[in-house]
Scaffold this motif. Structure first.
Motif, short mmCIF file in Angstrom:
data_model
loop_
_atom_site.label_atom_id
_atom_site.label_comp_id
_atom_site.label_asym_id
_atom_site.label_seq_id
_atom_site.Cartn_x
_atom_site.Cartn_y
_atom_site.Cartn_z
N THR A 153 7.82 17.39 -0.13
CA THR A 153 7.16 16.60 0.92
C THR A 153 6.11 15.73 0.22
O THR A 153 5.23 16.26 -0.47
N LEU A 193 3.21 12.87 0.60
CA LEU A 193 2.29 12.14 1.48
C LEU A 193 1.97 10.81 0.80
O LEU A 193 1.61 10.79 -0.37
N CYS A 213 9.03 12.15 3.50
CA CYS A 213 7.90 11.26 3.26
C CYS A 213 7.02 11.17 4.50
O CYS A 213 7.52 10.97 5.60
N GLY A 245 1.42 18.73 2.04
CA GLY A 245 2.28 18.02 1.12
C GLY A 245 2.45 18.78 -0.18
O GLY A 245 1.56 19.52 -0.60
N ALA A 290 0.80 14.21 -3.05
CA ALA A 290 0.23 13.07 -2.34
C ALA A 290 0.09 11.91 -3.33
O ALA A 290 -0.32 12.11 -4.47
N ALA A 295 -2.44 18.02 -0.18
CA ALA A 295 -1.29 18.22 -1.07
C ALA A 295 -1.60 19.17 -2.23
O ALA A 295 -2.74 19.27 -2.68
#
Lengths: 226, 213
Positions: free
Chosen positions: A21, A23, A50, A152, A155, A185
């Motif tokens: 994931t 960010l 995203c 996240g 990031a 994150a």
């Protein structure tokens, strides 16, 4: 000696895993980490989720990453904007998952993740399509919707200046989502227009303390509009 | 003569007192800031972390790092400040904004607002900050044409489009006049554009209009 500064974009993105994931900071072109997004395209990680306010415009940056089939899901508040052609195409073909989140809820979900808060209640979206399937609860006679923290793995943020401890300061409206994404994150990578020596950024003016930042890379992008 | 777009913005601006903190939605409402004289200190906020927006930048003096929620280049007036997105939305969601003015597809007589999606089947509508503003501002006004381009009323008994916020609209400024949402009653006509009659406004609305008592 602590030194979070890395010398190349490849070093900055090294180790980003498939399925991450990510960010991505910025609002419009301001505070958007363009060089890091390009480097992520080069780096090769795929099956990404995203999180970004917009779903990319034109054919470069996030839109390019999507066009290359590397994005499984987009979490954003404003998918449709002028020039969001790649998003439109992929979404129509069912090749992209979409989670629409009210903009304030999106920011707060990341702030919560950064602060160790697993979930919270907000009045935003109560009674709307975006509250469907979510727990709703009454406090003091008013209805609220439960929202979960949004964390996240990585990031990507852009700042005006940064130092080797990872302290960051932003310029004007370039701050936007960047500080909350940096908090949220596991690994925050900052693209900074100017590298500073320790102590050179006035401690009163550090917007993101270095504890939230793992890597800093220098990239003088010029103005956000070039 | 109904109000034109500029006059609608000016009419809403006239009702904003000094000292209020105001967020203006993208599109028509943004023009309201141009109608408030600088001497009347109204603090305009933008979702992307700008508090205290000044007049539009003079050509050649734009700051490329300084934009509003509509991505347009703006200025900051002395006393203005920046913050990050979570703080900006804390201002909005925490009830610190005196007034938000949004555009609208429909407003219902109970104060419901629909302004983000045109059908339940529209699977990728853009919500932006509309739901945060609709639920969080102390007052919510809507600036919109009284009817759609093909003449369909936008003041309605119940919204047909998906809702943005429930029961929070206080006032609507249209090309025909100014309408207050009174809880338990419905739309009350506060003002009509020059030459517009109550009957004309009523005939272009799909909910009952009330004369002020």
């Amino acid at each position: 000696m602590i030194n979070k500064i890395v010398q190349s974009m490849a070093d900055a993105l090294a180790g980003v895993k498939d399925g991450s994931t990510v960010l991505i900071g910025g609002f419009g072109k301001v505070g958007q980490p363009d060089a890091l997004i390009e480097a992520l395209i080069e780096q090769g990680a795929t099956d990404l989720t995203c999180v970004c306010n917009n779903a990319g415009t034109g054919r470069a940056g996030l839109a390019r990453l999507m066009e290359l089939g590397r994005v499984r899901k987009i979490i954003c508040s404003f998918p449709r904007s002028e020039g969001s052609v790649v998003f439109e195409d992929l979404y129509k073909q069912g090749k992209l998952e979409l989670e629409i989140v009210p903009q304030g809820t999106m920011a707060e979900r990341m702030r919560a993740a950064g602060a160790g808060v697993p979930a919270f209640y907000t009045a935003t979206s109560h009674g709307t399509l975006l509250a469907r399937g979510k727990e709703e609860r009454e406090f003091n006679g008013k209805m609220y919707v439960m929202e979960h923290a949004l964390k996240g793995d990585v990031a990507l943020v852009e700042a005006w200046e940064g130092d080797r401890w990872g302290n960051l300061a932003y310029r004007d409206s370039g701050r936007n989502f960047n500080p909350v994404m940096a908090m949220a994150a596991e690994m925050t990578i900052a693209q900074v227009a100017h590298l500073r020596d320790l102590g050179e950024i006035d401690p009163e003016k550090v917007h993101t303390p270095g504890i939230f930042v793992q890597r800093v890379v220098h990239f003088d992008r010029g103005t956000p509009w070039t | 003569m109904p109000f034109n777009r500029d006059q609608m913005a000016a009419r809403a601006a006239d009702d904003i007192p000094e000292g209020w903190v105001v967020n203006l939605g993208v599109g028509m409402p943004t023009n309201i800031s141009n109608k408030v004289p600088l001497e009347r200190e109204v603090i305009f906020q933008s979702e992307n972390g700008v508090l205290g927006i000044g007049p539009a930048p003079a050509p050649g003096h734009e700051n490329p790092w300084l934009i509003n929620a509509g991505k347009g280049l703006i200025t900051l007036r002395p006393g203005g400040s920046y913050c990050h997105h979570a703080d900006s939305f804390a201002m909005i969601r925490g009830g610190h904004i005196d007034l938000c003015v949004l555009g609208g597809f429909e407003v219902a007589e109970n104060g419901d607002l629909a302004n983000w999606a045109t059908s339940e089947n529209d699977t990728a509508p853009a919500v932006g900050g509309a739901m945060d503003l609709g639920a969080g501002a102390k007052r919510l006004w809507v600036l919109m044409d009284h009817t759609t381009k093909d003449g369909r009323p936008k003041l309605v008994e119940a919204c047909g489009y998906p809702l943005t916020a429930l029961g929070t609209v206080n006032r609507i400024y249209t090309n025909l006049g100014v309408f207050e949402v009174q809880r338990g009653l419905g739309f009350v006509v506060l003002d009509l554009a020059p030459g517009v009659t109550f009957e004309e406004a009523q005939s272009k609305s799909a909910a009952k209009l009330h004369r002020p008592s």
